[in-house]
Scaffold this motif. Structure first.
Motif, mmCIF file in Angstrom:
data_model
loop_
_atom_site.group_PDB
_atom_site.id
_atom_site.type_symbol
_atom_site.label_atom_id
_atom_site.label_comp_id
_atom_site.label_asym_id
_atom_site.label_seq_id
_atom_site.Cartn_x
_atom_site.Cartn_y
_atom_site.Cartn_z
ATOM 1 N N VAL A 78 1.104 -1.270 -0.208
ATOM 2 C CA VAL A 78 -0.093 -0.057 -0.134
ATOM 3 C C VAL A 78 1.223 1.048 -0.380
ATOM 4 C CG1 VAL A 78 -1.456 1.120 1.331
ATOM 5 C CG2 VAL A 78 -2.036 -1.463 1.175
ATOM 6 N N PHE A 79 1.892 1.358 0.671
ATOM 7 C CA PHE A 79 3.008 2.237 1.232
ATOM 8 C C PHE A 79 4.212 2.823 -0.662
ATOM 9 C CE2 PHE A 79 2.130 0.625 4.862
ATOM 10 C CZ PHE A 79 0.842 1.935 5.048
ATOM 11 N N VAL A 80 3.809 1.618 -1.086
ATOM 12 C CA VAL A 80 5.186 1.613 -2.352
ATOM 13 C C VAL A 80 4.310 1.569 -3.945
ATOM 14 C CG1 VAL A 80 7.028 0.754 -3.970
ATOM 15 C CG2 VAL A 80 6.820 -0.369 -1.394
ATOM 16 N N PRO A 81 4.241 2.644 -4.107
ATOM 17 C CA PRO A 81 3.608 3.256 -5.481
ATOM 18 C C PRO A 81 3.677 2.072 -6.675
ATOM 19 C CG PRO A 81 4.909 4.800 -4.517
ATOM 20 C CD PRO A 81 5.304 3.168 -4.237
ATOM 21 N N HIS A 82 2.660 1.803 -7.733
ATOM 22 C CA HIS A 82 2.882 0.565 -8.406
ATOM 23 C C HIS A 82 2.957 -0.472 -8.101
ATOM 24 C CE1 HIS A 82 2.322 4.767 -10.807
ATOM 25 N NE2 HIS A 82 3.890 5.284 -10.109
ATOM 26 N N CYS A 83 2.654 -0.958 -6.816
ATOM 27 C CA CYS A 83 2.775 -1.857 -6.416
ATOM 28 C C CYS A 83 1.935 -2.844 -6.703
ATOM 29 C CB CYS A 83 3.756 -2.328 -5.450
ATOM 30 S SG CYS A 83 3.718 -4.400 -5.259
ATOM 31 N N ASP A 84 2.540 -4.089 -7.410
ATOM 32 C CA ASP A 84 1.229 -5.124 -7.905
ATOM 33 C C ASP A 84 0.525 -5.909 -7.024
ATOM 34 O OD1 ASP A 84 -1.130 -6.513 -9.640
ATOM 35 O OD2 ASP A 84 0.469 -6.120 -11.367
ATOM 36 N N LEU A 85 -1.022 -5.847 -6.041
ATOM 37 C CA LEU A 85 -0.485 -6.733 -5.253
ATOM 38 C C LEU A 85 -1.302 -8.190 -5.457
ATOM 39 C CD1 LEU A 85 -1.831 -6.600 -2.362
ATOM 40 C CD2 LEU A 85 -4.537 -5.831 -2.578
ATOM 41 N N SER A 86 -1.724 -8.294 -6.855
ATOM 42 C CA SER A 86 -2.422 -9.299 -7.426
ATOM 43 C C SER A 86 -1.027 -10.541 -7.586
ATOM 44 C CB SER A 86 -2.536 -9.031 -9.017
ATOM 45 O OG SER A 86 -1.988 -8.851 -9.858
ATOM 46 N N LEU A 87 0.194 -9.858 -7.876
ATOM 47 C CA LEU A 87 1.237 -11.096 -8.283
ATOM 48 C C LEU A 87 1.975 -11.294 -6.583
ATOM 49 C CD1 LEU A 87 3.044 -8.532 -10.616
ATOM 50 C CD2 LEU A 87 1.564 -10.707 -10.444
ATOM 51 N N ILE A 88 2.009 -10.365 -5.145
ATOM 52 C CA ILE A 88 2.713 -10.439 -3.936
ATOM 53 C C ILE A 88 2.566 -11.620 -3.325
ATOM 54 C CG2 ILE A 88 2.550 -10.024 -1.596
ATOM 55 C CD1 ILE A 88 2.117 -7.598 -2.590
ATOM 56 N N GLU A 89 1.138 -12.587 -3.667
ATOM 57 C CA GLU A 89 1.264 -14.045 -2.912
ATOM 58 C C GLU A 89 1.866 -15.162 -3.464
ATOM 59 O OE1 GLU A 89 -1.701 -17.536 -2.393
ATOM 60 O OE2 GLU A 89 -2.883 -15.524 -2.306
ATOM 61 N N THR A 90 2.463 -14.691 -5.502
ATOM 62 C CA THR A 90 3.183 -15.630 -5.565
ATOM 63 C C THR A 90 4.273 -15.183 -6.141
ATOM 64 O OG1 THR A 90 1.235 -16.057 -7.745
ATOM 65 C CG2 THR A 90 3.635 -16.412 -8.452
ATOM 66 N N THR A 91 5.125 -14.063 -5.928
ATOM 67 C CA THR A 91 6.259 -13.946 -5.277
ATOM 68 C C THR A 91 7.081 -14.538 -4.114
ATOM 69 O OG1 THR A 91 5.667 -12.142 -7.261
ATOM 70 C CG2 THR A 91 7.950 -11.853 -6.208
#
Length: 167
Positions: A78-91
């Protein structure tokens, strides 16, 4: 012993070069074999193997760490602009799995780089493959920093998890 100011006979110099070339060729052949074998298995299928690697006696396995990273990375995103939340779990799931590969077992200095390379070769999103490498950064005070939003989030999450866990 070898001293930089000591002259080396041409025949000795050629022998040293030849021996080093043989050694490098053998290492490269080994690396090629390990990479070829590793790529036969999808990275995501290696996630279960992280359960067998203890991160810390009181903090659990590397699998446990990746699951903690998912939660903290989602919060930090939420605090990092342009971070794709949908990719966090896989990453988060994939960021440590290269530690189970033959290539990293043989060449531990390639952790992160091998995972990133394998993710790319196996068709993962470019943001994921970059973040796998970047989450290990920085390696020290003069090291490069993560550049992608996802890499920044995973890197910070990984460091926070270790610092908080150890204290």
């Amino acid at each position: 012993g070898f001293y930089p100011d000591t002259p080396i006979a041409d025949s000795n110099r050629k022998k040293i070069i030849s021996d080093n070339e043989k050694l490098v060729r053998a290492r490269l052949a080994d690396a090629e074999f390990f990479i070829s074998e590793d790529l036969k298995k999808p990275l995501v299928s290696r996630l279960e193997e992280l359960k067998k690697i203890v991160f810390h006696q009181k903090l659990g396995s590397l699998y446990d760490k990746t699951k903690r990273l998912e939660g903290s990375a989602k919060f930090l995103s939420v605090f990092v602009p342009h971070c794709d939340l949908s990719l966090i779990e896989t990453t988060a799931d994939l960021c440590k799995v290269d530690l189970t590969t033959k290539a990293v077992a043989e060449l531990p200095e390639l952790q992160g780089k091998i995972g990133s390379f394998y993710a790319h070769k196996q068709g993962q999103n470019n943001k994921i493959s970059a973040a796998i490498y970047e989450h290990y950064l920085p390696l020290g005070p003069t090291s490069e920093l993560p550049k992608t939003a996802l890499g920044i989030v995973l890197s910070i999450s990984d460091k926070i998890d270790s610092i908080v866990g150890f204290f």
